[in-house]
Write an enzyme that holds these catalytic residues in place. Structure first.
Site, PDB file in Angstrom:
ATOM      1  N   GLY A  48     -56.072 -16.787   4.248  1.00  0.00           N
ATOM      2  CA  GLY A  48     -55.720 -17.599   5.409  1.00  0.00           C
ATOM      3  C   GLY A  48     -56.216 -16.923   6.671  1.00  0.00           C
TER       4      GLY A  48
ATOM      5  N   CYS B 141     -64.447 -19.756   5.621  1.00  0.00           N
ATOM      6  CA  CYS B 141     -64.345 -18.391   6.134  1.00  0.00           C
ATOM      7  C   CYS B 141     -65.700 -17.701   6.154  1.00  0.00           C
ATOM      8  CB  CYS B 141     -63.362 -17.602   5.286  1.00  0.00           C
ATOM      9  SG  CYS B 141     -63.731 -17.709   3.541  1.00  0.00           S
TER      10      CYS B 141
ATOM     11  N   GLU C 243     -63.100 -17.384  15.661  1.00  0.00           N
ATOM     12  CA  GLU C 243     -63.436 -18.247  14.529  1.00  0.00           C
ATOM     13  C   GLU C 243     -63.137 -19.692  14.940  1.00  0.00           C
ATOM     14  OE1 GLU C 243     -60.876 -17.957  11.032  1.00  0.00           O
ATOM     15  OE2 GLU C 243     -62.687 -17.996   9.801  1.00  0.00           O
TER      16      GLU C 243
ATOM     17  N   GLU D 172     -57.424 -11.999   2.358  1.00  0.00           N
ATOM     18  CA  GLU D 172     -58.739 -12.626   2.571  1.00  0.00           C
ATOM     19  C   GLU D 172     -58.608 -13.457   3.838  1.00  0.00           C
ATOM     20  OE1 GLU D 172     -61.374 -12.030   0.952  1.00  0.00           O
ATOM     21  OE2 GLU D 172     -60.723 -11.256  -0.986  1.00  0.00           O
TER      22      GLU D 172
ATOM     23  N   GLU E 174     -54.375 -13.996  11.825  1.00  0.00           N
ATOM     24  CA  GLU E 174     -53.073 -13.953  12.500  1.00  0.00           C
ATOM     25  C   GLU E 174     -51.925 -13.957  11.476  1.00  0.00           C
ATOM     26  OE1 GLU E 174     -52.695 -17.370  14.976  1.00  0.00           O
ATOM     27  OE2 GLU E 174     -50.604 -16.895  15.466  1.00  0.00           O
TER      28      GLU E 174
ATOM     29  N   GLY F 142     -52.250 -13.308   8.308  1.00  0.00           N
ATOM     30  CA  GLY F 142     -52.459 -12.129   7.457  1.00  0.00           C
ATOM     31  C   GLY F 142     -51.737 -10.906   8.008  1.00  0.00           C
TER      32      GLY F 142
ATOM     33  N   GLU G 162     -49.458 -26.737   3.133  1.00  0.00           N
ATOM     34  CA  GLU G 162     -48.714 -28.009   3.144  1.00  0.00           C
ATOM     35  C   GLU G 162     -49.626 -29.221   3.282  1.00  0.00           C
ATOM     36  OE1 GLU G 162     -44.471 -28.586   4.735  1.00  0.00           O
ATOM     37  OE2 GLU G 162     -45.568 -27.366   6.173  1.00  0.00           O
TER      38      GLU G 162
ATOM     39  N   LYS H 298     -48.221 -20.877  -3.572  1.00  0.00           N
ATOM     40  CA  LYS H 298     -47.832 -21.723  -2.446  1.00  0.00           C
ATOM     41  C   LYS H 298     -49.091 -22.270  -1.781  1.00  0.00           C
ATOM     42  CE  LYS H 298     -47.116 -21.492   1.848  1.00  0.00           C
ATOM     43  NZ  LYS H 298     -47.605 -22.846   2.149  1.00  0.00           N
TER      44      LYS H 298
HETATM   45  P1  NAD Z   1     -53.094 -20.121   7.785  1.00  0.00           P
HETATM   46  O1  NAD Z   1     -53.139 -18.653   7.912  1.00  0.00           O
HETATM   47  O2  NAD Z   1     -52.503 -20.909   8.876  1.00  0.00           O
HETATM   48  O3  NAD Z   1     -52.324 -20.562   6.465  1.00  0.00           O
HETATM   49  C1  NAD Z   1     -52.676 -20.052   5.191  1.00  0.00           C
HETATM   50  C2  NAD Z   1     -51.483 -20.147   4.276  1.00  0.00           C
HETATM   51  O4  NAD Z   1     -50.454 -19.302   4.784  1.00  0.00           O
HETATM   52  C3  NAD Z   1     -50.869 -21.542   4.167  1.00  0.00           C
HETATM   53  O5  NAD Z   1     -50.431 -21.759   2.847  1.00  0.00           O
HETATM   54  C4  NAD Z   1     -49.700 -21.458   5.116  1.00  0.00           C
HETATM   55  O6  NAD Z   1     -48.653 -22.356   4.799  1.00  0.00           O
HETATM   56  C5  NAD Z   1     -49.244 -20.036   4.909  1.00  0.00           C
HETATM   57  N1  NAD Z   1     -48.477 -19.473   6.021  1.00  0.00           N
HETATM   58  C6  NAD Z   1     -48.503 -19.815   7.324  1.00  0.00           C
HETATM   59  N2  NAD Z   1     -47.608 -19.080   8.029  1.00  0.00           N
HETATM   60  C7  NAD Z   1     -47.028 -18.242   7.159  1.00  0.00           C
HETATM   61  C8  NAD Z   1     -46.056 -17.219   7.269  1.00  0.00           C
HETATM   62  N3  NAD Z   1     -45.488 -16.922   8.436  1.00  0.00           N
HETATM   63  N4  NAD Z   1     -45.697 -16.556   6.157  1.00  0.00           N
HETATM   64  C9  NAD Z   1     -46.275 -16.827   4.977  1.00  0.00           C
HETATM   65  N5  NAD Z   1     -47.195 -17.781   4.788  1.00  0.00           N
HETATM   66  C10 NAD Z   1     -47.587 -18.481   5.877  1.00  0.00           C
HETATM   67  O7  NAD Z   1     -54.626 -20.537   7.505  1.00  0.00           O
HETATM   68  P2  NAD Z   1     -55.211 -22.000   7.337  1.00  0.00           P
HETATM   69  O8  NAD Z   1     -55.259 -22.629   8.683  1.00  0.00           O
HETATM   70  O9  NAD Z   1     -54.539 -22.713   6.211  1.00  0.00           O
HETATM   71  O10 NAD Z   1     -56.692 -21.636   6.845  1.00  0.00           O
HETATM   72  C11 NAD Z   1     -57.695 -21.270   7.705  1.00  0.00           C
HETATM   73  C12 NAD Z   1     -57.888 -19.771   7.740  1.00  0.00           C
HETATM   74  O11 NAD Z   1     -58.089 -19.231   6.444  1.00  0.00           O
HETATM   75  C13 NAD Z   1     -59.124 -19.377   8.515  1.00  0.00           C
HETATM   76  O12 NAD Z   1     -58.849 -18.303   9.373  1.00  0.00           O
HETATM   77  C14 NAD Z   1     -60.100 -18.925   7.428  1.00  0.00           C
HETATM   78  O13 NAD Z   1     -61.094 -18.044   7.831  1.00  0.00           O
HETATM   79  C15 NAD Z   1     -59.197 -18.347   6.436  1.00  0.00           C
HETATM   80  N6  NAD Z   1     -59.848 -18.316   5.126  1.00  0.00           N
HETATM   81  C16 NAD Z   1     -60.233 -17.114   4.611  1.00  0.00           C
HETATM   82  C17 NAD Z   1     -60.896 -17.057   3.385  1.00  0.00           C
HETATM   83  C18 NAD Z   1     -61.359 -15.756   2.794  1.00  0.00           C
HETATM   84  O14 NAD Z   1     -61.568 -15.698   1.594  1.00  0.00           O
HETATM   85  N7  NAD Z   1     -61.495 -14.696   3.563  1.00  0.00           N
HETATM   86  C19 NAD Z   1     -61.137 -18.225   2.685  1.00  0.00           C
HETATM   87  C20 NAD Z   1     -60.717 -19.422   3.237  1.00  0.00           C
HETATM   88  C21 NAD Z   1     -60.050 -19.456   4.460  1.00  0.00           C
END
Ligand code: NAD
Length: 455
Positions: free
Chosen positions: A211, A267, A357, A233, A214, A216, A161, A158
């Site tokens: 992601g 990240c 962040e 991650e 929060e 996570g 979006e 997934k």
């Molecule tokens: P996000 O957590 O908003 O979304 C990440 C993914 O989760 C998306 O595909 C989103 O659609 C999905 N998602 C959102 N709500 C969900 C739910 N309730 N249930 C299941 N899936 C859901 O993050 P983002 O804004 O897309 O990305 C930025 C974040 O990602 C930053 O905090 C960044 O640090 C982190 N990040 C971490 C790494 C790492 O390897 N540690 C790498 C890149 C980004």
């Protein structure tokens, strides 16, 4: 039950123009993808190791062959400089080469025990759900796809979006490479619907999530219902620590790329720059000069170092971190695009800009006294993903590296990721490791078999 509820407009953040219209997947589409992955699993796990390796090698070769097309697609969807997208697509191919080689090197153990022999096998989990963010869409997906497929799992990916285009193109490439139908499934839908469904689904054995911290947390809570495996991650607030005896020119020249690369939407961004007080003025002068040279503009133009942010709402969030005076604020192009300037802010580690962040091109510059102070500040954060230390004293460099609670740290360098080495976080940056052979552990279970040798 909701099905594809609406159309999704995919936007180019550098032009603000739509570049694709897609159907948004809902619960039914997600369930169909899980069912397809489940149906494909028995045959995929039974593919001979050498053949599975050959198929993954073919995926790598096709990614290389279509590298320029994929890079341009990624740039148009994320707004990152084309050179960055080309590098990322190179890494995607390398990831598949690596895990093609890993398929038949993922050994079990034989363990001396009484009354027989004990041996372990690495079994695939089944269907795995892979949920990825928008900042490195295909590259981060590949870190999960490679080991998941190499271990014999089938997947439902997934993408975010905002950035689904390279994931969809990848699904075609996987089929073209000869992966059977149903082995790789892509669902483009909201996290709150498609993502939640994957987390709740009884036929999904594991969620590989990248992601925000929060979301996570939400993944971990949801996974508890079915005791799903999770790899998380998450976010970071990494320190880039510069001691007085460092090569200051080199550290200052390297620092802007380490926090403003990918417009800070990384990240691993070294978004806290810790500088020893005795060289603070000299280093910050060098840092200002280096930041001034960081070119912000058209992601498709040669020589661009930084493009726009991903969206208007994200720009609003990033702006909220820069309401007071700044040490440096760069220029941005006029006209459309979600631009935000490279920004340096003098801070203390208790300021919001140093604690949360930002996920944008904003660095907090913080002074420290001595080694103990640097360790204390570096560790004074709920995150622990990455970081750097710059010093010519190699004993101190190692001492410091061992003292910082972070999953990855570089000495006299700001790089964090390599295909063959483990990547992942301490503390609220998550758990589990991606890349290298360590990732294979996250996509397999150890089975212990005891054949008796009794007569
Ligand atoms: P996000 O957590 O908003 O979304 C990440 C993914 O989760 C998306 O595909 C989103 O659609 C999905 N998602 C959102 N709500 C969900 C739910 N309730 N249930 C299941 N899936 C859901 O993050 P983002 O804004 O897309 O990305 C930025 C974040 O990602 C930053 O905090 C960044 O640090 C982190 N990040 C971490 C790494 C790492 O390897 N540690 C790498 C890149 C980004």
């Amino acid at each position: 039950m909701s099905s594809a509820t609406a159309t999704l407009d995919v936007i180019n953040p550098a032009t603000e123009k739509p570049i694709a219209h897609l159907d948004r997947a809902g619960i039914e589409e997600t369930d169909r993808a899980v069912a397809a992955a489940r149906a494909a699993f028995p045959a995929w796990r039974a593919v001979k190791p050498a053949d599975r390796a050959r198929l993954l090698r073919r995926v790598a070769a096709l990614v290389e062959q279509h590298g320029e097309e994929l890079a341009r697609l990624e740039t148009s969807n994320v707004g990152k400089p084309l050179a960055d997208s080309r590098w990322e697509m190179g890494m995607v191919a390398d990831v598949f080469h690596f895990y093609a080689g890993a398929v038949d090197k993922h050994y079990g153990d034989t363990i001396p025990v009484a009354g027989g022999v004990d041996m372990t096998f690495r079994e695939p989990l089944g269907v795995v759900g892979l949920i990825v963010p928008w900042n490195f869409p295909l590259m981060l997906a590949s870190w999960k796809l490679g080991p998941a497929l190499a271990c014999g799992n089938t997947v439902v990916l997934k993408p975010a979006e905002l950035t689904p285009l390279t994931a969809l193109r990848f699904a075609d490439i996987a089929l073209e490479a000869g992966l059977p139908e149903g082995v790789v499934n892509v669902v483009v839908g909201p996290g709150s619907v498609a993502g939640e469904r994957l987390i709740a689904h009884a036929d999904v054995a594991k969620i590989g999530f990248t992601g925000s911290t929060e979301v996570g947390r939400r993944v971990m809570e949801g996974a508890a219902q079915t005791i799903k495996r999770v790899t998380l991650e998450l976010g970071g607030k990494s320190a880039n620590v510069v001691f007085a005896d460092a090569d200051l020119e080199k550290a200052a020249t390297s620092a802007p790329g380490a926090v403003f690369g990918n417009a800070g939407q990384d990240c691993c961004a070294r978004s806290r720059i810790l500088v020893q007080k005795s060289v603070y003025d000299r280093f910050t002068a060098l840092l200002n000069d280096a930041t001034r040279r960081f070119r912000v503009g058209d992601p498709e133009a040669d020589g661009t170092d930084m493009g726009p942010l991903i969206s208007a709402s994200h720009r609003k969030l990033v702006s909220s971190f820069v309401e007071g005076p700044t040490m440096f604020k760069g220029d941005v192009p006029s006209g459309p695009g979600f631009w935000f300037p490279c920004t340096l802010v003098e801070a203390s580690n208790s300021d919001r800009v140093a604690r949360e962040e930002v996920f944008g091109p904003v660095a907090a510059v913080i002074a420290f006294e001595d080694e103990a102070d640097a360790v204390r500040i570096a560790n004074d954060t709920p995150f622990g993903l990455s970081g750097s230390v710059w010093t010519r004293d190699s004993a101190r460099a190692l001492r410091f590296a061992r003292s910082v609670d972070t999953g990855v740290i570089s000495i006299n360098s700001n790089t964090s990721v390599r295909v063959a080495t483990p990547f992942g976080g301490f503390k609220q940056s998550g758990f589990g490791r991606e890349l290298g052979m360590a990732a294979m552990d996250g996509y397999s279970e150890i089975k212990n078999v005891f054949p008796s040798t009794d007569a």
